[in-house]
Enzyme design. Structure first.
Site, PDB file in Angstrom:
ATOM      1  N   LYS A 301       0.803  -1.227   0.000  1.00  0.00           N
ATOM      2  CA  LYS A 301       0.000   0.000   0.000  1.00  0.00           C
ATOM      3  C   LYS A 301       0.840   1.283   0.000  1.00  0.00           C
ATOM      4  O   LYS A 301       0.477   2.262  -0.622  1.00  0.00           O
ATOM      5  CB  LYS A 301      -0.955   0.003   1.195  1.00  0.00           C
ATOM      6  CG  LYS A 301      -2.065  -1.031   1.063  1.00  0.00           C
ATOM      7  CD  LYS A 301      -3.041  -0.945   2.221  1.00  0.00           C
ATOM      8  CE  LYS A 301      -4.104  -2.021   2.105  1.00  0.00           C
ATOM      9  NZ  LYS A 301      -5.104  -1.964   3.143  1.00  0.00           N
ATOM     10  N   ASP A 337      -9.956   2.769   2.454  1.00  0.00           N
ATOM     11  CA  ASP A 337      -9.941   2.046   3.735  1.00  0.00           C
ATOM     12  C   ASP A 337     -10.574   2.859   4.861  1.00  0.00           C
ATOM     13  O   ASP A 337     -11.318   2.322   5.693  1.00  0.00           O
ATOM     14  CB  ASP A 337      -8.504   1.692   4.140  1.00  0.00           C
ATOM     15  CG  ASP A 337      -7.990   0.454   3.417  1.00  0.00           C
ATOM     16  OD1 ASP A 337      -8.814  -0.350   2.959  1.00  0.00           O
ATOM     17  OD2 ASP A 337      -6.753   0.308   3.298  1.00  0.00           O
ATOM     18  N   ASP A 393       7.581   3.283  19.729  1.00  0.00           N
ATOM     19  CA  ASP A 393       7.969   4.432  18.912  1.00  0.00           C
ATOM     20  C   ASP A 393       6.975   4.714  17.783  1.00  0.00           C
ATOM     21  O   ASP A 393       6.723   5.857  17.441  1.00  0.00           O
ATOM     22  CB  ASP A 393       9.341   4.160  18.283  1.00  0.00           C
ATOM     23  CG  ASP A 393      10.387   5.052  18.913  1.00  0.00           C
ATOM     24  OD1 ASP A 393      10.053   5.690  19.925  1.00  0.00           O
ATOM     25  OD2 ASP A 393      11.520   5.093  18.371  1.00  0.00           O
ATOM     26  N   GLY A 478     -14.239  -7.392  10.819  1.00  0.00           N
ATOM     27  CA  GLY A 478     -13.776  -6.591   9.670  1.00  0.00           C
ATOM     28  C   GLY A 478     -14.523  -6.839   8.372  1.00  0.00           C
ATOM     29  O   GLY A 478     -14.188  -6.223   7.349  1.00  0.00           O
TER      30      GLY A 478
END
Ligand code: ATR
Length: 500
Positions: A301, A337, A393, A478
């Site tokens: 993507k 999305d 992070d 989903g």
């Protein structure tokens, strides 16, 4: 338009006849793989041309070309004799002979009986397609000499090899009748798009269940799938083509969804899965075939966005494209999305509209590509977020970029959730194969939220969703998002709404 040829691969003659009958309504012709038939039954096929009533290829493959001839101690001389005794009837439309064996006696009998010769080359080690395209095209032209039909079947070990195969097909356009196909999953598009390769037919075989004959060659599809899913016999030069590209791709539901809609809307078109390890090479191949739209999935993507000439705002902001549209001589990047994620949400939370999400609080598990789409969608809806990730992070970077709170994916994050959360969104791969028994946040009590939304759709209920359901909390998997993002893609691809 290419024909559909079924490889008859059963070890018994009754089995061969069964395969023929089972798939008769889907096929135009068949290849009798005599090397796979039990030696005691091989002469029975004298009947086959009369019984089949469709063009037949007579093939006896040697081990070097993926066959079993010689398994029972048969020699090449035995093969010549068998070929000649079967060809005498003149009832076989084609015979397949290796490109590097002259077999003058067999060829003479074939010619005399009006059986056309196919000259075939098989590359199983996957090195052939690394040769220059001019060399490959030269081989095919030489194989066509004397009126033979050249057949090249080469293993595709990646997207670059598929591109070489597509270029070879262009370079040999002047060769009238030929078959060019790529073996294995990377080469599978050449079987569905045989027409784009100028192949006069494609080979299909009976799916091999446990204990049954396997596909006749790696990557072959069965005739029913080719016809009922991909509408193979309708594909011609002007058929609109679409695809989903990713790696892995075998279990993608997108071909079933999009082909179903194309058919339901009465539109011409085929949507196929393409395994891609190199998206730049794949996009060049799609240019050659004239593909109109692509769905992009893991892991391409981000790279897809970078390779596009134009991109829409949602794609740029999320930093990923899940949809590519052909625009002039380039590609346009889109992202459906985020909108797809949001679509089923208000209803699942018992709200009247997206506006009612304003001011509510959501906890996001994960900080990868899927999380980014959810994060931007929820921020646009006015929600406040806490983003937790294993790699802290990454959670911090996404949270700082969007002005939200962040923390580790562990119980140390619990103080951040004081005051309660309205929505829990699960975006990590924990809970899907091969981690279907894992829970990404076992320390979290789902009772704290009014909805647990897991982006995973296979399994239908993850461990986390099962835990939420038993705690009496609403759940959403989903599949709604999968369908909603695909609906938006379908509209971009075709200009019309997907049928219900
Ligand atoms: P996607 O596009 O599906 O989001 P991704 O960008 O690779 O794919 O992101 C995968 C997400 O699942 C990440 O948040 C990842 O956490 P890391 O950033 O720490 O890698 C998360 N994830 C994957 N495996 C995990 C595991 N075993 N435990 C916790 N998180 C995991």
């Amino acid at each position: 338009m290419s024909s559909l040829c079924l490889c008859l691969t059963a070890p018994t003659y009754d089995g061969v006849l069964n395969q023929l009958e089972q798939y008769r309504s889907y096929i135009d012709m068949a290849e009798m793989r005599l090397d796979l038939l039990n030696p005691s039954e091989r002469l029975k096929v004298l009947d086959l041309p009369g019984l089949a009533g469709i063009p037949l290829i007579l093939t006896i493959r040697l081990p070097d070309d993926g066959g079993l001839w010689g398994k029972y101690g048969e020699s090449e001389k035995d093969r010549d004799i068998l070929f000649m005794s079967l060809l005498e009837s003149g009832a076989w439309t084609y015979i397949d002979l290796e490109h590097d064996r002259t077999m003058a006696d067999v060829a003479a009998v074939a010619d005399a009986g009006g059986t056309r010769i196919i000259r075939s080359m098989h590359d199983f080690d996957g090195t052939l397609l690394d040769l220059p395209v001019s060399d490959l095209a030269g081989m095919i032209r030489r194989m066509a000499e004397g009126g033979s039909i050249p057949k090249l079947a080469a293993r595709c070990t990646g997207s670059r090899q598929l591109l070489a195969l597509a270029r070879t097909a262009i370079a040999t356009e002047s060769v009238g009748a030929k078959v060019i196909l790529g073996m294995d999953e990377y080469g599978a598009p050449s079987r569905i798009l045989a027409d784009r390769f100028g192949s006069v037919w494609t080979y299909a075989s009976v799916p091999g269940g446990p204990g049954e004959a396997p596909a006749a060659a790696p990557g072959q599809l069965d005739p029913k799938t080719l016809e009922s899913l991909y509408r193979f016999s309708d594909i011609n030069k002007s058929t609109p083509l679409y695809a989903v590209i990713g790696d892995p791709i075998a279990h993608s539901l997108s071909p079933i969804i999009h082909n179903g809609w194309l058919r339901g809307a009465g539109l011409k078109g085929t949507y196929l899965p393409i395994r891609a390890d190199d998206i730049a090479a794949l996009l060049e191949t799609c240019d050659i075939w004239g593909l109109r739209g692509l769905s992009v999935t893991v892991p391409h993507k981000e790279k897809a966005l970078a390779l596009c000439d134009y991109s829409g705002y949602p794609a740029r902001r999320i930093g990923a494209a899940n949809t590519l549209l052909r625009a002039g001589d380039g590609w346009r990047a889109r992202n459906t999305d985020a909108a797809g994620f949001l679509e089923p949400l208000p209803d699942a939370m018992g709200l009247g509209s997206v506006e009612e999400l304003q001011g509510k609080k959501a906890l996001i598990l994960g900080a990868g590509g899927a999380a980014r789409a959810a994060v931007y969608a929820l921020i646009d809806a006015g929600m406040k977020l806490v983003i937790l990730n294993r790699t802290i992070d990454k959670a911090r970077r996404l949270a700082e970029e969007t002005g939200q709170a962040w923390g580790p994916l562990s119980d140390e994050a619990l103080p951040l959730l004081e005051g309660g959360i309205d929505l829990l969104v699960q975006t990590t791969s924990v809970g899907m194969h091969p981690n279907e028994n894992a829970d990404p946040a076992p320390w979290l009590n789902p009772r704290e939220c009014s909805l647990v939304y897991d982006m995973i759709y296979e399994p239908v209920e993850t461990v986390l969703l099962a835990r939420a359901r038993s705690a009496g909390v609403r759940t959403l998997n989903g599949s709604g998002m999968l369908e909603a993002q695909a609906r938006l893609q379908f509209e971009m691809f075709t200009g019309i709404q997907a049928p219900e």
